[in-house]
Design a protein around this motif. Structure first.
Motif, mmCIF file in Angstrom:
data_model
loop_
_atom_site.group_PDB
_atom_site.id
_atom_site.type_symbol
_atom_site.label_atom_id
_atom_site.label_comp_id
_atom_site.label_asym_id
_atom_site.label_seq_id
_atom_site.Cartn_x
_atom_site.Cartn_y
_atom_site.Cartn_z
ATOM 1 N N TYR A 361 0.807 -1.231 0.000
ATOM 2 C CA TYR A 361 0.000 0.000 0.000
ATOM 3 C C TYR A 361 0.837 1.278 0.000
ATOM 4 C CZ TYR A 361 -3.727 -3.311 0.952
ATOM 5 O OH TYR A 361 -4.578 -4.379 0.877
ATOM 6 N N SER A 362 2.138 1.150 -0.209
ATOM 7 C CA SER A 362 2.945 2.359 -0.382
ATOM 8 C C SER A 362 2.613 2.972 -1.743
ATOM 9 C CB SER A 362 4.438 2.031 -0.306
ATOM 10 O OG SER A 362 4.802 1.088 -1.314
ATOM 11 N N LEU A 363 2.790 4.279 -1.834
ATOM 12 C CA LEU A 363 2.396 5.045 -3.009
ATOM 13 C C LEU A 363 3.315 4.745 -4.195
ATOM 14 C CD1 LEU A 363 0.244 7.324 -3.521
ATOM 15 C CD2 LEU A 363 2.134 8.950 -3.203
ATOM 16 N N ILE A 364 2.721 4.566 -5.368
ATOM 17 C CA ILE A 364 3.494 4.565 -6.612
ATOM 18 C C ILE A 364 3.712 6.028 -6.988
ATOM 19 C CG2 ILE A 364 3.524 3.941 -9.054
ATOM 20 C CD1 ILE A 364 1.744 1.524 -8.339
ATOM 21 N N GLU A 365 4.948 6.457 -6.969
ATOM 22 C CA GLU A 365 5.242 7.893 -7.088
ATOM 23 C C GLU A 365 5.333 8.312 -8.555
ATOM 24 O OE1 GLU A 365 8.633 8.636 -4.597
ATOM 25 O OE2 GLU A 365 7.427 8.586 -2.771
ATOM 26 N N LYS A 366 4.169 8.395 -9.173
ATOM 27 C CA LYS A 366 4.081 8.874 -10.551
ATOM 28 C C LYS A 366 3.058 10.004 -10.622
ATOM 29 C CE LYS A 366 5.534 4.641 -12.919
ATOM 30 N NZ LYS A 366 5.179 3.641 -13.962
ATOM 31 N N ASP A 367 2.891 10.559 -11.798
ATOM 32 C CA ASP A 367 2.118 11.788 -12.001
ATOM 33 C C ASP A 367 0.717 11.753 -11.386
ATOM 34 O OD1 ASP A 367 4.269 12.524 -13.570
ATOM 35 O OD2 ASP A 367 3.259 12.155 -15.475
ATOM 36 N N LYS A 368 0.269 12.925 -10.941
ATOM 37 C CA LYS A 368 -1.149 13.149 -10.659
ATOM 38 C C LYS A 368 -1.870 13.578 -11.933
ATOM 39 C CE LYS A 368 -3.591 13.540 -7.515
ATOM 40 N NZ LYS A 368 -3.587 14.556 -6.441
ATOM 41 N N ALA A 369 -1.182 14.308 -12.780
ATOM 42 C CA ALA A 369 -1.702 14.695 -14.094
ATOM 43 C C ALA A 369 -0.525 14.677 -15.056
ATOM 44 C CB ALA A 369 -2.327 16.086 -14.047
ATOM 45 N N GLY A 370 -0.728 14.145 -16.242
ATOM 46 C CA GLY A 370 0.391 14.081 -17.168
ATOM 47 C C GLY A 370 0.046 13.316 -18.432
ATOM 48 N N PHE A 371 1.096 12.893 -19.108
ATOM 49 C CA PHE A 371 0.964 12.219 -20.398
ATOM 50 C C PHE A 371 -0.071 11.092 -20.354
ATOM 51 C CE2 PHE A 371 3.206 11.898 -24.474
ATOM 52 C CZ PHE A 371 3.768 13.155 -24.544
ATOM 53 N N TRP A 372 -0.031 10.289 -19.286
ATOM 54 C CA TRP A 372 -0.921 9.130 -19.182
ATOM 55 C C TRP A 372 -1.877 9.216 -18.004
ATOM 56 C CZ3 TRP A 372 -1.280 6.437 -23.347
ATOM 57 C CH2 TRP A 372 -0.192 6.346 -24.213
ATOM 58 N N LYS A 373 -1.770 10.239 -17.204
ATOM 59 C CA LYS A 373 -2.646 10.384 -16.030
ATOM 60 C C LYS A 373 -3.672 11.460 -16.349
ATOM 61 C CE LYS A 373 -3.722 9.464 -11.685
ATOM 62 N NZ LYS A 373 -4.691 10.511 -11.389
ATOM 63 N N CYS A 374 -4.836 11.005 -16.720
ATOM 64 C CA CYS A 374 -5.845 11.869 -17.326
ATOM 65 C C CYS A 374 -7.204 11.657 -16.640
ATOM 66 C CB CYS A 374 -5.990 11.532 -18.811
ATOM 67 S SG CYS A 374 -4.427 11.260 -19.687
ATOM 68 N N PRO A 375 -8.149 12.588 -16.843
ATOM 69 C CA PRO A 375 -9.459 12.460 -16.194
ATOM 70 C C PRO A 375 -10.453 11.672 -17.044
ATOM 71 C CG PRO A 375 -9.356 14.551 -17.315
ATOM 72 C CD PRO A 375 -8.035 13.868 -17.564
ATOM 73 N N TYR A 376 -9.997 10.556 -17.601
ATOM 74 C CA TYR A 376 -10.826 9.827 -18.565
ATOM 75 C C TYR A 376 -11.386 8.555 -17.966
ATOM 76 C CZ TYR A 376 -10.711 6.068 -22.184
ATOM 77 O OH TYR A 376 -10.912 4.957 -22.941
ATOM 78 N N HIS A 377 -10.545 7.662 -17.491
ATOM 79 C CA HIS A 377 -11.030 6.395 -16.949
ATOM 80 C C HIS A 377 -11.943 6.605 -15.744
ATOM 81 C CE1 HIS A 377 -8.617 3.653 -19.404
ATOM 82 N NE2 HIS A 377 -7.585 4.463 -19.226
ATOM 83 N N ASN A 378 -11.494 7.442 -14.799
ATOM 84 C CA ASN A 378 -12.284 7.570 -13.571
ATOM 85 C C ASN A 378 -13.552 8.397 -13.781
ATOM 86 O OD1 ASN A 378 -10.807 9.956 -13.781
ATOM 87 N ND2 ASN A 378 -9.861 9.801 -11.753
ATOM 88 N N SER A 379 -13.483 9.445 -14.598
ATOM 89 C CA SER A 379 -14.717 10.196 -14.869
ATOM 90 C C SER A 379 -15.702 9.346 -15.656
ATOM 91 C CB SER A 379 -14.404 11.500 -15.617
ATOM 92 O OG SER A 379 -14.016 11.259 -16.955
ATOM 93 N N ARG A 380 -15.198 8.569 -16.597
ATOM 94 C CA ARG A 380 -16.087 7.712 -17.400
ATOM 95 C C ARG A 380 -16.754 6.647 -16.542
ATOM 96 N NH1 ARG A 380 -14.059 4.573 -22.776
ATOM 97 N NH2 ARG A 380 -12.938 3.318 -21.252
#
Length: 390
Positions: A361-380
């Protein structure tokens, strides 16, 4: 509060994060990267997929939220894509731009063209902007002209800016460098079906039908209950990982595409596939309700990460399976996964969702918003559950 109400609240929360944090008032458009520490990287390149997904998310949300600000953000995304990402000279989409809007990586990655069509057609549905529809149709015709394989069927992955062959076809470093991939085909058919919803063209309909037949023939393995991911030009498979997120995304999305073009036979086929792929996805569920990322068949081991986007697709896929079968276990598993997301994936301090968590359960330290971190999967996922749940 029931799940449907929670989904409405979560949708508003996701949109609120992107509204408040990602608008680039220095360079125009949207910020290229916000890292896991919420630091904004204004000088980072801007990705075409991110911008197309912002366009889709705010366009698709607007009919639900009725919030004029959401439509304005969709308009901002459209204007930026039309002015900077769209290649007027060659008729493609730049893969990335520099922060000032000048071209960075100019290749035509068909995946990016597909997502741009998906976003443009959704924006046209929300706004009636005919320029968006015209651009979507033009991109569709470019894909058909250059990417479609008339000999073996299916679509090639990528080209240079002027539509010449290119050596590196990969979407990302983790992908196999093959000419035909499940991921790109899934999102081409998604884009075409969405375009058909607003542009009832018979050629588009028959093209979408043929693509669904091709996907059925090559990408869906009913024995393993998983997708085949990578192929060469002549459909010789390069075996790779099992991708649980793609399995469950394809489970509902391909059925949706068949329904969008009103094809009863293919709808029946993909309803069967939906249950098969959903059952295959159950292999990737952990006891806490979270969905593991991938299974490495070569090493015979689970990749012990839980990324944000497969959880989103699980919600839609499992609710769809419940709609098809009436089996309550799928709703129960959706509820359990939502609790996992609330506990481990939602960023309660800053908003939106983290990239994911590791086994401990440690955090994967990657983007909150970026090339692949987008508001598409979760909003959909929120939008689909709002529509599907009673």
């Amino acid at each position: 509060m029931d799940l449907k109400s929670q989904m409405r609240d979560e949708l508003l929360s996701i949109l609120d994060y992107w509204t408040k944090n990602t608008i680039d008032n220095k360079n125009g458009g949207f910020i290229g990267t916000i890292d896991h520490n919420e630091i904004k990287h204004y000088n980072d390149p801007k990705g075409s997929v991110l911008n197309a997904r912002i366009l889709w998310a705010f366009s698709a949300s607007y009919p639900i939220t009725k919030n004029e600000q959401h439509l304005k953000i969709a308009e901002r995304a459209f204007d930026y894509i039309a002015q900077y990402f769209y290649d007027r000279e060659h008729g493609g989409i730049f893969w990335s731009l520099n922060s000032d809007g000048t071209p960075n990586d100019t290749k035509n990655q068909i995946y990016a063209l597909a997502f741009t069509i998906y976003g443009l057609s959704e924006f046209y549905a929300a706004s009636g902007n005919t320029q968006a529809l015209e651009m979507a149709v033009a991109l569709y015709k470019k894909i058909e002209e250059y990417s479609f394989d008339p000999v073996h069927k299916g679509y090639f992955e990528a080209f240079t800016r002027d539509w010449q062959p290119i050596d590196d076809l990969r979407l990302s470093d983790k992908d196999a460098n093959e000419k035909k991939t499940m991921n790109t085909h899934l999102h081409i058919v998604e884009a075409y079906a969405n375009l058909y919803r607003v542009w009832k063209d018979e050629d588009l309909k028959s093209t979408t039908r043929e693509l669904l037949i091709t996907i059925d023939k090559y990408f869906i393995d009913t024995d393993s209950k998983h997708l085949r991911l990578f192929f060469n030009e002549e459909w010789v498979e390069k075996e790779d990982v099992v991708s649980y997120g793609h399995d469950i995304e394809a489970a509902w999305l391909l059925q949706w595409c068949a329904e969008a073009i009103d094809d009863e036979n293919l709808t029946a086929v993909y309803k069967k596939h939906a249950i098969i792929l959903t059952e295959g996805t159950l292999e990737g569920l952990d006891n806490d309700g979270g969905l593991w990322y991938e299974f490495d068949a070569h090493k015979n081991q689970m990749i012990k990460e839980k990324h944000w986007w497969p959880q989103s697709e699980l919600w839609i896929g499992f609710v769809n399976a419940w709609q098809l079968t009436g089996d309550k276990k799928y709703i129960d598993l959706t509820q359990k996964n939502w609790k996992f997301v609330q506990q481990h994936i939602l960023d309660k301090e800053n908003g939106e969702w983290v990239w994911g968590v590791n086994k401990d359960y440690s955090l994967i330290e990657k983007d909150k918003a970026g090339f692949w971190k987008c508001p598409y999967h979760n909003s959909r996922a929120c939008i689909e559950l709002i529509k599907r749940l009673p």
